[in-house]
Design an enzyme around this catalytic site. Structure first.
Site, PDB file in Angstrom:
ATOM      1  N   SER A  59       0.815  -1.199   0.000  1.00  0.00           N
ATOM      2  CA  SER A  59       0.000   0.000   0.000  1.00  0.00           C
ATOM      3  C   SER A  59       0.862   1.268   0.000  1.00  0.00           C
ATOM      4  O   SER A  59       1.654   1.473  -0.913  1.00  0.00           O
ATOM      5  CB  SER A  59      -0.962  -0.055   1.198  1.00  0.00           C
ATOM      6  OG  SER A  59      -2.020   0.847   1.034  1.00  0.00           O
ATOM      7  N   ASP A  65      -8.254  -5.885  -5.896  1.00  0.00           N
ATOM      8  CA  ASP A  65      -7.964  -4.579  -5.285  1.00  0.00           C
ATOM      9  C   ASP A  65      -8.283  -3.464  -6.279  1.00  0.00           C
ATOM     10  O   ASP A  65      -7.708  -3.409  -7.368  1.00  0.00           O
ATOM     11  CB  ASP A  65      -6.490  -4.523  -4.875  1.00  0.00           C
ATOM     12  CG  ASP A  65      -6.125  -3.247  -4.122  1.00  0.00           C
ATOM     13  OD1 ASP A  65      -7.014  -2.398  -3.907  1.00  0.00           O
ATOM     14  OD2 ASP A  65      -4.950  -3.111  -3.746  1.00  0.00           O
ATOM     15  N   HIS A  90      -6.390  -6.309  -1.406  1.00  0.00           N
ATOM     16  CA  HIS A  90      -5.297  -5.413  -1.038  1.00  0.00           C
ATOM     17  C   HIS A  90      -4.390  -6.026   0.035  1.00  0.00           C
ATOM     18  O   HIS A  90      -3.175  -5.953  -0.058  1.00  0.00           O
ATOM     19  CB  HIS A  90      -5.919  -4.112  -0.525  1.00  0.00           C
ATOM     20  CG  HIS A  90      -4.951  -2.997  -0.292  1.00  0.00           C
ATOM     21  ND1 HIS A  90      -4.382  -2.287  -1.318  1.00  0.00           N
ATOM     22  CD2 HIS A  90      -4.475  -2.447   0.856  1.00  0.00           C
ATOM     23  CE1 HIS A  90      -3.596  -1.338  -0.814  1.00  0.00           C
ATOM     24  NE2 HIS A  90      -3.629  -1.422   0.504  1.00  0.00           N
TER      25      HIS A  90
END
Length: 406
Positions: A134, A313, A370
């Site tokens: 991320s 994601d 994610h």
């Protein structure tokens, strides 16, 4: 093994770490790779990665621990760092000391990593791989870049033994990435053309503000794009469009606020643990839209780079990664883009796709969002092990061409 790594000789600021030695290393310990994991946010604690994704234990809904079958410390040492200071259990002596850009983040991490390696002479020569997901799509290149620059001016014995970097579902080149959400959601079937057009206008505004260098406004404009997409789709989370409920990050927060757990970790029992820190998020607010693509370009020439994404994601996924990788200034980029995307199997089952050229590898992991190791623990373990050790689809075929003289 856990504790604090001081990063400033004139203050109490320090980075909290948790380390797990390789459970079953196939190499002598002095040669066993060390993985370092950094969480995103900005401002989220790597204890999320530790206790919900890739550490040896997972927090359950009843706030107990169960073994993780896909732990990344099966054959590697695994170090979790709560970075930047002020996130997780890490300590920022004053709010002013919290980093406001990637250079400051990297400087702190360099001190922490150097101090960690000094804890045990056996760590000295172990190859280090820096990994994260991320917002660590910026931290990982930043510390990798910083290490290469520092190493150039250090004696051999003082260098950090960087062997490679890995970025999962990363925000790395935000200006190109923010412009992808409308088309991505449209082709997945989550929005119609009218909604796509509205979203594209909002994306262009985020791009415009980024290009002007209006950094805080650009960050807000990106947040607006993501909020609009959430409102249009009604999804439980953009982090995985198949989920009916968001990821349970709250379990980590609840578990780490139990007094006995804090005591076991050597943390002051009055410390209120937050899985993500708003204070750190605010300090890095103006940093969000700044690109570190040039750092990845530097690393791919001098090290090894793995990029991997979960197919579900919508925030920092497959489409968001491919769009910036295509624009990389690197002499191998054409060959990479034209390389075969190979079907990746684990135990005979199709689990994703691997595309590779020399030092750059990209992996798409099926059935994951994610927080990819949470969704595909065993496959994420197979991926990181095979990439580090250059096995299977991850091997460097260029080394293996032999000339047979008959």
């Amino acid at each position: 093994m856990h504790g604090y790594l001081p990063i400033n000789p004139t203050s109490t600021s320090s980075i909290f770490y948790a380390f797990y030695e390789a459970h079953n290393s196939t190499l002598p310990l002095s040669q066993t790779p060390l993985l370092i994991w950094l969480q995103g946010g900005p401002g989220c604690s790597s204890m999320l990665g530790n206790l919900y994704e890739l550490g040896p234990w997972r927090v359950t809904e009843s706030l107990t621990l169960q073994p993780n079958p896909g732990a990344w410390n099966r054959i590697f040492g695994l170090l979790f760092l709560d970075s930047p200071i002020g996130s997780g259990f890490s300590v920022a002596a004053t709010p002013e000391e919290i980093p406001k850009d990637q250079n400051a983040v990297a400087e702190h991490l360099f001190v922490a990593i150097t101090r960690f390696v000094q804890l045990d002479p056996a760590f000295k020569h172990r190859p280090i791989y820096i990994t994260g997901e991320s917002y660590a799509g910026k931290y990982v290149p930043a510390i990798g870049y910083h290490i290469l620059n520092k190493n150039a001016n250090l004696g051999v014995s003082e260098r950090v033994n960087l062997a490679g970097v890995a970025i999962g579902d990363g925000l790395t080149d935000p200006e190109t990435q923010v412009a992808t959400h409308a088309l991505n959601a449209y082709y997945v079937g989550l929005i119609n053309e009218r909604q796509k057009n509205v979203l594209e206008k909002a994306q262009l505004e985020a791009v415009r503000l980024t290009q002007l260098g209006n950094w805080s406004e650009a960050t807000d404009a990106r947040s607006k794009v993501l909020t609009m997409l959430e409102d249009m789709t009604g999804l439980a989370t953009l982090y995985d469009y198949t989920r009916k409920v968001p990821y349970r990050e709250d379990l980590v927060e609840k578990f780490l606020n139990i007094a006995e757990v804090k005591k076991a970790l050597g943390v002051n029992e009055s410390f209120v643990y937050e899985v993500c820190s708003d204070v750190v998020g605010a300090a890095l607010h103006a940093d969000v839209m700044k690109s570190v693509k040039y750092m990845v370009e530097h690393l791919v020439r001098r090290s090894r780079v793995l990029l991997y994404q979960g197919e579900y994601d919508l925030r920092d996924g497959v489409v968001q990664t491919e769009v910036w990788v295509k624009t990389m200034k690197w002499e191998g980029i054409e060959e990479f883009l034209n390389a075969e995307r190979k079907i990746w199997r684990v135990n005979g089952e199709v689990v994703g796709y691997v595309q590779k050229w020399k030092s750059l590898t990209n992996v798409v992991v099926l059935g994951a969002g994610h927080l990819l190791p949470t969704d595909q623990a065993v496959n994420s373990q197979a991926m990181i092990e095979d990439w580090v050790l250059q096995r299977g689809l991850f091997q460097n075929v260029y080394k293996e061409k032999s000339i047979f003289v008959v």
